[in-house]
Structures are given as C-alpha cells and as structure tokens.
Design a protein around this motif. Sequence first.
Motif, short mmCIF file in Angstrom:
data_model
loop_
_atom_site.label_atom_id
_atom_site.label_comp_id
_atom_site.label_asym_id
_atom_site.label_seq_id
_atom_site.Cartn_x
_atom_site.Cartn_y
_atom_site.Cartn_z
N UNK A 253 72.48 64.19 79.22
CA UNK A 253 71.69 63.11 79.83
C UNK A 253 71.55 61.94 78.85
N UNK A 254 71.26 62.25 77.59
CA UNK A 254 71.14 61.21 76.56
C UNK A 254 72.41 60.36 76.49
N UNK A 255 73.56 61.03 76.47
CA UNK A 255 74.84 60.30 76.34
C UNK A 255 75.06 59.35 77.52
N UNK A 256 74.63 59.76 78.71
CA UNK A 256 74.83 58.90 79.89
C UNK A 256 73.73 57.83 80.00
N UNK A 257 72.53 58.11 79.51
CA UNK A 257 71.49 57.07 79.44
C UNK A 257 71.97 55.94 78.54
N UNK A 258 72.64 56.32 77.46
CA UNK A 258 73.16 55.35 76.50
C UNK A 258 74.20 54.44 77.14
N UNK A 259 74.83 54.94 78.21
CA UNK A 259 75.82 54.15 78.94
C UNK A 259 75.15 53.23 79.97
N UNK A 260 73.82 53.28 80.02
CA UNK A 260 73.09 52.39 80.93
C UNK A 260 72.85 52.96 82.32
N UNK A 261 73.07 54.27 82.49
CA UNK A 261 72.85 54.87 83.81
C UNK A 261 71.36 55.10 84.06
N UNK A 262 70.96 54.98 85.32
CA UNK A 262 69.59 55.36 85.73
C UNK A 262 69.68 56.79 86.25
N UNK A 263 68.93 57.70 85.60
CA UNK A 263 69.13 59.13 85.86
C UNK A 263 67.87 59.80 86.42
N UNK A 264 68.10 60.58 87.48
CA UNK A 264 67.04 61.44 88.03
C UNK A 264 67.39 62.89 87.68
N UNK A 265 66.61 63.54 86.79
CA UNK A 265 66.89 64.93 86.45
C UNK A 265 66.49 65.87 87.59
N UNK A 266 67.26 66.94 87.76
CA UNK A 266 66.94 67.98 88.74
C UNK A 266 66.82 69.30 87.96
N UNK A 267 65.66 69.93 88.07
CA UNK A 267 65.42 71.18 87.34
C UNK A 267 65.16 72.32 88.32
N UNK A 268 65.87 73.43 88.12
CA UNK A 268 65.64 74.62 88.93
C UNK A 268 64.61 75.50 88.22
N UNK A 269 63.41 75.53 88.78
CA UNK A 269 62.28 76.16 88.11
C UNK A 269 62.32 77.68 88.22
N UNK A 270 62.33 78.34 87.05
CA UNK A 270 62.25 79.81 87.02
C UNK A 270 60.93 80.30 86.45
N UNK A 271 60.28 79.46 85.62
CA UNK A 271 59.02 79.87 85.00
C UNK A 271 58.23 78.65 84.55
N UNK A 272 56.93 78.85 84.32
CA UNK A 272 56.06 77.77 83.81
C UNK A 272 56.57 77.26 82.47
N UNK A 273 56.96 78.20 81.61
CA UNK A 273 57.39 77.85 80.25
C UNK A 273 58.61 76.92 80.30
N UNK A 274 59.61 77.32 81.10
CA UNK A 274 60.83 76.51 81.18
C UNK A 274 60.53 75.13 81.77
N UNK A 275 59.65 75.10 82.78
CA UNK A 275 59.31 73.81 83.39
C UNK A 275 58.58 72.92 82.40
N UNK A 276 57.66 73.49 81.61
CA UNK A 276 56.91 72.64 80.67
C UNK A 276 57.84 72.12 79.57
N UNK A 277 58.84 72.92 79.17
CA UNK A 277 59.84 72.44 78.21
C UNK A 277 60.63 71.27 78.80
N UNK A 278 61.00 71.38 80.06
CA UNK A 278 61.76 70.32 80.73
C UNK A 278 60.95 69.03 80.78
#
Length: 196
Positions: free
Chosen positions: A17-42
């Motif tokens: 994502x960082x590499x493509x943000x650097x290219x000037x892209x507008x990015x919407x992340x999609x996260x598949x939630x498996x746990x609270x911990x993983x979601x809070x890290x995201x």
Amino acid sequence: MKAVALLSSGIDSPVAIYLMLRKGMEITPVHFRQSDKKESKVLELCKVLSKYGKLNEPVIVDAYEEQAPIFSQLIEIGKAKWICLFCKYTMLRKACRIGHKIGAKAIITGDSLGQVASQTLDNLLIISTASDLPILRPLIGLDKEEIVRIAKEIGTFEISIEPEEPCPFVPRYPIVRGSLGEFLKIKEILMNKGTL
C-alpha cells in the motif's frame, strides 16, 4: 487514481500500500476481520500509512460470515487443501465488488512470488480469475528481507510483528501448485450448492 487494497495485519500488504500511495493513488483498504487483535493492528497500520498519501477509511469484512461457510463446504467435499486458494479468491472477489462500487480502477495486494502457498505462479493465476479489475502486486519481485527493510523504514514493521492469533482456517497441507481446471470444477460444485 482510485484503488482498493487487501490489507492484513502482517508485514507485506502495508508495504504494498505504501509503495502505491507513493505513486499518488487514492487507496481504500479492505480487511477481512478474524479477531479484535488483528483488526486493531490494521487500524494502527492505517494511521501510519495515511501519512504517506490519500488513504481512505478501511472497509472491514467479517471473514467468518463471508468465508467460513465456503471453507466448511470444502472440508465436507474432501477438498480442505484448497482452503487457502479459495480464501484469497474470495478476498479478491469481494475487493473487486467494493472496487466497482467506489469507482476504483485496480486492486493492490501484498503478493510476492513464491513466499507462501497461495503465492506460487500457478496459484496466483487461479486467484487472479476472481477479479475483472487489474491486480497490482508491487512486491512481486522483492524478497522478504527487502520487504522487511521497507516496513522498518516506514514504521509499519513493529505493528505487524505484534503477536496475534494464527489464521483459524489454514489446512494442514495447503495446495502449492493448484490446477486451474480442478479449481474450476470445485468452484462449480460450491456454486451449485449455493455456497459461492
């Protein structure tokens, strides 16, 4: 240009994502939630990444709702070793649908060649059939050391390596070199059962 990006709590996808943000892209992340911990890290990763460009609020998808029924069906029909491939396939399919809704022109993933079961060339070919949007893989030619170095430089590495629960769906022996023909047969069975 708008894109959607698959974002996990691991090391690779934030770097992609960082590499493509650097290219000037507008990015919407999609996260598949498996746990609270993983979601809070995201969510923490998103805060860091938003410093580097136009990052929208992440779309959180419930993995148990979206994917678990498919995985149960695969186990039932004796095809458990295909779970990782169908996992990535369903993620890309969902990201593609979200992409069309928001007018995105591409999907970004953290795939780099041959690192894990779903990233062999055979398996990348199979999972790519999930999307009619182009799939950008900015890490494809990098090795793990190069990805880790970038993650440390941009401030995502420490978050990504925080302990978390393992994926509850991973089969003991995931398929490493899937055949597209067999994948399509299994997909048809799941579609006929109304699961996919």
